[in-house]
Design an enzyme around this catalytic site. Structure first.
Site, PDB file in Angstrom:
ATOM      1  N   GLU A 284      -2.091   0.864  -4.146  1.00  0.00           N
ATOM      2  CA  GLU A 284      -1.323  -0.285  -4.637  1.00  0.00           C
ATOM      3  C   GLU A 284      -0.098   0.163  -5.433  1.00  0.00           C
ATOM      4  O   GLU A 284       0.877  -0.575  -5.531  1.00  0.00           O
ATOM      5  CB  GLU A 284      -2.207  -1.188  -5.517  1.00  0.00           C
ATOM      6  CG  GLU A 284      -3.162  -2.048  -4.708  1.00  0.00           C
ATOM      7  CD  GLU A 284      -3.820  -3.162  -5.519  1.00  0.00           C
ATOM      8  OE1 GLU A 284      -3.801  -3.106  -6.761  1.00  0.00           O
ATOM      9  OE2 GLU A 284      -4.371  -4.076  -4.896  1.00  0.00           O
ATOM     10  N   HIS A 305     -19.623  16.546   8.065  1.00  0.00           N
ATOM     11  CA  HIS A 305     -20.290  16.319   9.348  1.00  0.00           C
ATOM     12  C   HIS A 305     -19.709  15.119  10.075  1.00  0.00           C
ATOM     13  O   HIS A 305     -20.299  14.629  11.037  1.00  0.00           O
ATOM     14  CB  HIS A 305     -21.799  16.140   9.122  1.00  0.00           C
ATOM     15  CG  HIS A 305     -22.431  17.394   8.586  1.00  0.00           C
ATOM     16  ND1 HIS A 305     -23.179  18.254   9.372  1.00  0.00           N
ATOM     17  CD2 HIS A 305     -22.383  17.953   7.362  1.00  0.00           C
ATOM     18  CE1 HIS A 305     -23.586  19.281   8.635  1.00  0.00           C
ATOM     19  NE2 HIS A 305     -23.105  19.126   7.395  1.00  0.00           N
ATOM     20  N   LYS A 419      -3.267 -13.333   1.505  1.00  0.00           N
ATOM     21  CA  LYS A 419      -3.737 -14.502   0.736  1.00  0.00           C
ATOM     22  C   LYS A 419      -3.036 -15.768   1.221  1.00  0.00           C
ATOM     23  O   LYS A 419      -3.670 -16.793   1.427  1.00  0.00           O
ATOM     24  CB  LYS A 419      -3.452 -14.320  -0.757  1.00  0.00           C
ATOM     25  CG  LYS A 419      -4.305 -13.276  -1.430  1.00  0.00           C
ATOM     26  CD  LYS A 419      -4.043 -13.301  -2.930  1.00  0.00           C
ATOM     27  CE  LYS A 419      -4.582 -12.076  -3.611  1.00  0.00           C
ATOM     28  NZ  LYS A 419      -4.110 -11.923  -4.974  1.00  0.00           N
TER      29      LYS A 419
HETATM   30  O1  PA5 Z   1      -4.586  -4.024  -9.330  1.00  0.00           O
HETATM   31  C1  PA5 Z   1      -4.487  -5.232  -9.176  1.00  0.00           C
HETATM   32  O2  PA5 Z   1      -3.673  -5.889  -9.823  1.00  0.00           O
HETATM   33  C2  PA5 Z   1      -5.382  -6.002  -8.210  1.00  0.00           C
HETATM   34  O3  PA5 Z   1      -6.193  -5.179  -7.465  1.00  0.00           O
HETATM   35  C3  PA5 Z   1      -6.266  -6.938  -8.992  1.00  0.00           C
HETATM   36  O4  PA5 Z   1      -7.025  -6.215  -9.892  1.00  0.00           O
HETATM   37  C4  PA5 Z   1      -7.182  -7.752  -8.087  1.00  0.00           C
HETATM   38  O5  PA5 Z   1      -6.423  -8.425  -7.123  1.00  0.00           O
HETATM   39  C5  PA5 Z   1      -7.977  -8.763  -8.893  1.00  0.00           C
HETATM   40  O6  PA5 Z   1      -7.131  -9.600  -9.605  1.00  0.00           O
HETATM   41  P1  PA5 Z   1      -7.648 -10.488 -10.783  1.00  0.00           P
HETATM   42  O7  PA5 Z   1      -8.207  -9.625 -11.829  1.00  0.00           O
HETATM   43  O8  PA5 Z   1      -6.442 -11.254 -11.223  1.00  0.00           O
HETATM   44  O9  PA5 Z   1      -8.722 -11.411 -10.205  1.00  0.00           O
END
Ligand code: PA5
Length: 443
Positions: A284, A305, A419
Site C-alpha cells: 500500500e 517445496h 469498493k
Molecule cells: O492501511 C490502511 O489504511 C488500510 O489498510 C486500512 O487499515 C483498512 O482499509 C481498514 O480501514 P479502517 O481501519 O478505516 O476500517
C-alpha cells in the site's frame, strides 16, 4: 545488538559505488521525513509514536485487557488491513501460530471482519457457542464495510446472549477520536473507546490501541514492545548509514536492476503473519504511479517445496529478505536410534534448531548462486523488544524507500476502486449511475 542487517550475501550483486550513488537519495528522503515536507506529511504520527503516545490511554488499554481476560473465553477482534494484520502478526510472533490451542490463562482470539465469507463467519460464530465472548471492533474510518458487517452480527450475538447493558461492557471500540459511524455508534451505546490518532495511517498503526489492545489481551508485554520500538526510533533516527536506511537503499538499488519482487522469508511459522503485515505495509505504501516492488512472503522450509523451484531457477525478478531468528522459542534434542533404519542418525545428537540453521545456510548459498540477491536481518529471538524494534525498522524503511521511489508512501488511492464497484453493484445509495454500466460489463 538485537537486530542487525547482514549484507554479506549481496557482495556479488551490489558494488560499494552503488551504495554511494544512492546516498544522496537516502539523505533527501531522510530530510523530507524529518522536516515533514514530503508527500503525505499529515500521516507521520508513527515516527515519534514510541516516545510520544497517550500514556493515560496506554494504562486504559492494560486495564481493558485485564477485564477482557476476566470476562471471556473468546475475544473476537473485528478489523481489516491495518486494523487487523499487526495485532494478529504480533500475537503469533510472540506466542505461537497455535496461540488458540495453547494452554493459557488468556482468551482465545479470533479475527473476523477481514473478509466477506459467510462460511468463515459462521464457523467463528459456532466456535463462540457456549463460551463467554468479548469484542474489540477496530476501524479508523469507522465506515469500512467488512468490519462493519461483522460487527453488526457480533453486536447482536452479545446483546441476545447477555442483554444490552452487559453487552456494552463486553464491547471495546478502537476508532477515530471524533469522526465516523463507529465513533457515533460507540458514544450512543456507551462502549469504551480507544483512539487511532489522526496522523497515523492504518498500516502504521500497530503500536497504537489498534494493535496494543488485542496484543495485551493475549498476555504479551506491551511495555516491552514499546521499549523495543523506542530502541528502533533511537537507532534509526539519523542519516548515518544505519541498518534501516541501508535496507531501504538496497531495495531501491535492486529495484533499479530489475528486481521487482521482494520475498520476505523466515524459517519459523510464528513469523508467517508478520509476512502478511509486511506485505500490506509495503504494497500500500509503494505500489502506485505504476511503480513499486511487489512484496511477497514465504515460510521456509515449507515453501522451499513449492516456491523454492521458482526462486532457484525461474525468472530472475526477485530478491529475498531473510529473517534469521537466531534462538528458537524452544528446541528438541534429536536422539540417535540404534537401528537407524531411516538413515537419519547423521542429524542426531544435536538440537533440531541446528538442522533448521543448516537449511537456512544451504538455501542462502543455493539461491545466491542461482542469481537471487539475499538480504539478511539477524534477530536474536522472538520477544517483545525485538518485535517492537522490527516493526519500527520496517515502518521507517518503508517511508524512506517510498520517498526514494518518488511516491507518497502514506496514501492508498488504489484501494478505493474495488469498493466503488462493489457499492454500485450492491445498490448503495449515491452509486446509482455506475450500477447499470457495471452490470452491462458483467453481461
Ligand atoms: O492501511 C490502511 O489504511 C488500510 O489498510 C486500512 O487499515 C483498512 O482499509 C481498514 O480501514 P479502517 O481501519 O478505516 O476500517
Amino acid at each position: 545488538m538485537s537486530l542487525k542487517l547482514n549484507t554479506k550475501y549481496l557482495e556479488n550483486f551490489i558494488g560499494e559505488h552503488e551504495y554511494q550513488a544512492v546516498a544522496h537519495q537516502v539523505t533527501a528522503a531522510h530530510k523530507i521525513l524529518e522536516d515533514k515536507s514530503g508527500l503525505g506529511n499529515d500521516f507521520l504520527g508513527w515516527v515519534n509514536l514510541p516516545t510520544d503516545y497517550d500514556k493515560d490511554e496506554f494504562e486504559r488499554i492494560k486495564a481493558a485487557a485485564a477485564r477482557i481476560k476476566e470476562k471471556c473465553d473468546v475475544l473476537i477482534v473485528i478489523g481489516i488491513g491495518g486494523s487487523y494484520l499487526g495485532a494478529r502478526a504480533a500475537i503469533e510472533f510472540l506466542k505461537s501460530s497455535f496461540y488458540n490451542n495453547l494452554k493459557k490463562d488468556t482468551p482465545d482470539i479470533y479475527f473476523v471482519g477481514n473478509n466477506i465469507s459467510p462460511a468463515y463467519l459462521n464457523e467463528v460464530l459456532s466456535i463462540c457457542e457456549g463460551r463467554d465472548v468479548c469484542v474489540n471492533v477496530i476501524s479508523k474510518s469507522g465506515t469500512t464495510t467488512e468490519p462493519a458487517l461483522a460487527f453488526r452480527i457480533f453486536k447482536k450475538l452479545l446483546e441476545d446472549k447477555y442483554g444490552k447493558e452487559e453487552a456494552k461492557t463486553r464491547i471495546f471500540a478502537t476508532t477515530d477520536k471524533a469522526k465516523g459511524t463507529l465513533k457515533k455508534l460507540s458514544d450512543e451505546e456507551g462502549y469504551e473507546t480507544f483512539v487511532v490518532p489522526d496522523d497515523v495511517g492504518g498500516r502504521f498503526s500497530v503500536l497504537t490501541a489498534v494493535g496494543l489492545l488485542p496484543i495485551a489481551a493475549a498476555g504479551c508485554d506491551i511495555d516491552k514492545l514499546m521499549a523495543g520500538a523506542r530502541e528502533g526510533q533511537k537507532k534509526y533516527s539519523a542519516d548515518d548509514g544505519n541498518d534501516c536506511y541501508k535496507y531501504a537503499a538496497i531495495r531501491n538499488i535492486l529495484y533499479g536492476k530489475g528486481k521487482s519482487v521482494e520475498m520476505l522469508v523466515s524459517y519459523d511459522p510464528a513469523f508467517t503473519m508478520m509476512g502478511e503485515w509486511f506485505k500490506q505495509l509495503f504494497a500500500e505504501s509503494e505500489g502506485k504511479d505504476n511503480k513499486g516492488i511487489f512484496p511477497a512472503a514465504a515460510t521456509f522450509s515449507t515453501d522451499l517445496h513449492s516456491l523454492g523451484q521458482f526462486i532457484q531457477d525461474g525468472s530472475k525478478i526477485m530478491f529475498e529478505t531473510v529473517m534469521h531468528i537466531k534462538t528458537p522459542q524452544s528446541d528438541i534434542f534429536l536422539e540417535p536410534d540404534k537401528d537407524n533404519l531411516d538413515g537419519l542418525n547423521f542429524l542426531t545428537n544435536q538440537n533440531m534448531s541446528v538442522v533448521n540453521e543448516k537449511a537456512y545456510q544451504g538455501t542462502i548459498l543455493a539461491h545466491t548462486e542461482g542469481g537471487v540477491p539475499n538480504i539478511v536481518i539477524d534477530v536474536d529471538k522472538l520477544d517483545e523488544e525485538n518485535l517492537g524494534e522490527l516493526i519500527y525498522f520496517f515502518e521507517k524503511a518503508c517511508a524512506i524507500s517510498g520517498y526514494m521511489l518518488g511516491v507518497n508512501p502514506f496514501n492508498q488511492p488504489g484501494v478505493e476502486s474495488y469498493k466503488k464497484n462493489m457499492f454500485a453493484l450492491l445498490g448503495k445509495p449515491g452509486y446509482e449511475s455506475q450500477k447499470a454500466d457495471l452490470e452491462a460489463k458483467l453481461g
